[in-house]
Design a protein around this motif. Structure first.
Motif, short mmCIF file in Angstrom:
data_model
loop_
_atom_site.label_atom_id
_atom_site.label_comp_id
_atom_site.label_asym_id
_atom_site.label_seq_id
_atom_site.Cartn_x
_atom_site.Cartn_y
_atom_site.Cartn_z
N UNK A 104 -0.07 -5.22 0.10
CA UNK A 104 -1.20 -4.36 -0.22
C UNK A 104 -2.51 -5.12 -0.05
N UNK A 105 -3.56 -4.39 0.27
CA UNK A 105 -4.91 -4.95 0.31
C UNK A 105 -5.55 -4.65 -1.04
N UNK A 106 -6.07 -5.68 -1.69
CA UNK A 106 -6.64 -5.53 -3.04
C UNK A 106 -8.15 -5.38 -2.95
N UNK A 107 -8.62 -4.17 -3.12
CA UNK A 107 -10.05 -3.89 -3.02
C UNK A 107 -10.34 -2.49 -3.54
N UNK A 108 -11.58 -2.27 -3.97
CA UNK A 108 -12.03 -0.92 -4.30
C UNK A 108 -12.75 -0.27 -3.13
N UNK A 109 -12.97 -1.02 -2.07
CA UNK A 109 -13.62 -0.49 -0.88
C UNK A 109 -12.56 0.12 0.04
N UNK A 110 -11.94 1.19 -0.43
CA UNK A 110 -10.79 1.77 0.26
C UNK A 110 -11.14 2.22 1.67
N UNK A 111 -12.29 2.86 1.84
CA UNK A 111 -12.64 3.43 3.14
C UNK A 111 -13.01 2.38 4.18
N UNK A 112 -13.09 1.12 3.77
CA UNK A 112 -13.30 0.05 4.74
C UNK A 112 -12.04 -0.16 5.58
N UNK A 113 -10.89 0.19 5.01
CA UNK A 113 -9.61 -0.08 5.67
C UNK A 113 -8.80 1.19 5.95
N UNK A 114 -9.20 2.31 5.35
CA UNK A 114 -8.46 3.56 5.50
C UNK A 114 -9.29 4.59 6.25
N UNK A 160 0.16 3.39 8.45
CA UNK A 160 -0.33 3.54 7.08
C UNK A 160 -0.61 2.18 6.46
N UNK A 161 -1.53 2.17 5.49
CA UNK A 161 -1.88 0.95 4.77
C UNK A 161 -1.85 1.25 3.28
N UNK A 162 -1.42 0.27 2.49
CA UNK A 162 -1.45 0.39 1.04
C UNK A 162 -2.64 -0.38 0.48
N UNK A 163 -3.49 0.31 -0.26
CA UNK A 163 -4.68 -0.32 -0.82
C UNK A 163 -4.61 -0.26 -2.33
N UNK A 164 -4.60 -1.42 -2.93
CA UNK A 164 -4.49 -1.54 -4.38
C UNK A 164 -5.89 -1.52 -4.99
#
Length: 200
Positions: A63-73, A110-114
């Protein structure tokens, strides 16, 4: 917070400054839920090493650990609406990934963002080091996730001591695809999420 953090490495405490020049390539720390094991997202060898340490199959992305979800999704109406309702809460969103992400962060596009708890020392730590980290829970694959660092079976990995405790329970994992929301794993905030889904 202080100008330095303490690392327990091979039973010896090491202090490193926020310049992060001495930040371990792989480390374990208490998160806002359960202990996790981490590496910088751009550090492929260290990210791959996490799989080897855990005995984790490469079919399971980190998982990518961030609150900037839309940077990666990839943005979508449902994702944007969900993020507005759950800003600053510990949960994992699996959704369509933007192009160019490392293979160990994605599966089938798909990507998992924590997402991270706002104001928690773990979140503050990640914000202060100014790197994006990938990671997962600090347990050997197939074994129970430890509630605390003291319960871990993984050994000989530097531990960053943030002097905090987490929720001692895993977060909820959801998948957003198009206009659909699916629960992949139930966690401490499952009731709030299911109630939100019924209303939206």
């Amino acid at each position: 917070m202080s100008n330095s953090y303490c690392i327990l490495q091979n039973s010896s405490l090491i202090v490193f400054k926020k310049s992060m020049h001495t930040l371990p390539k792989i480390f374990i720390t208490q998160t806002d839920t359960v202990p996790g094991i981490f590496a910088r997202m751009e550090d492929e060898p260290s990210a791959i090493e996490i799989y080897k340490i855990k005995g984790r199959g490469f079919e399971k992305p980190l998982a990518i650990y961030t609150n900037d979800v839309l940077k990666f999704a990839q943005p979508s109406n449902l994702l944007t609406k969900f993020l507005e309702g759950f800003k600053g809460e510990a949960l994992t969103v699996v959704t369509k990934a933007k192009e160019g992400l490392p293979a160990y962060c994605t599966k089938d596009g798909f990507v998992g963002i924590r997402m991270l708890t706002l104001g928690h020392p773990f979140t503050q730590f990640l914000e202060e080091v100014k790197f994006i980290f990938v990671g997962t829970s600090a347990n050997l694959s197939g074994t129970k996730t430890p509630n605390t660092i003291e319960e871990m079976e993984i050994k000989n990995i530097p531990i960053i001591d943030l002097k905090v405790t987490g929720r001692a329970t895993e977060n909820t994992v959801i998948k957003i695809e198009g206009n659909g929301l699916t629960i992949i794993r139930e966690g401490f905030n499952i009731t709030k999420i299911t109630n939100w889904a019924k209303q939206n």
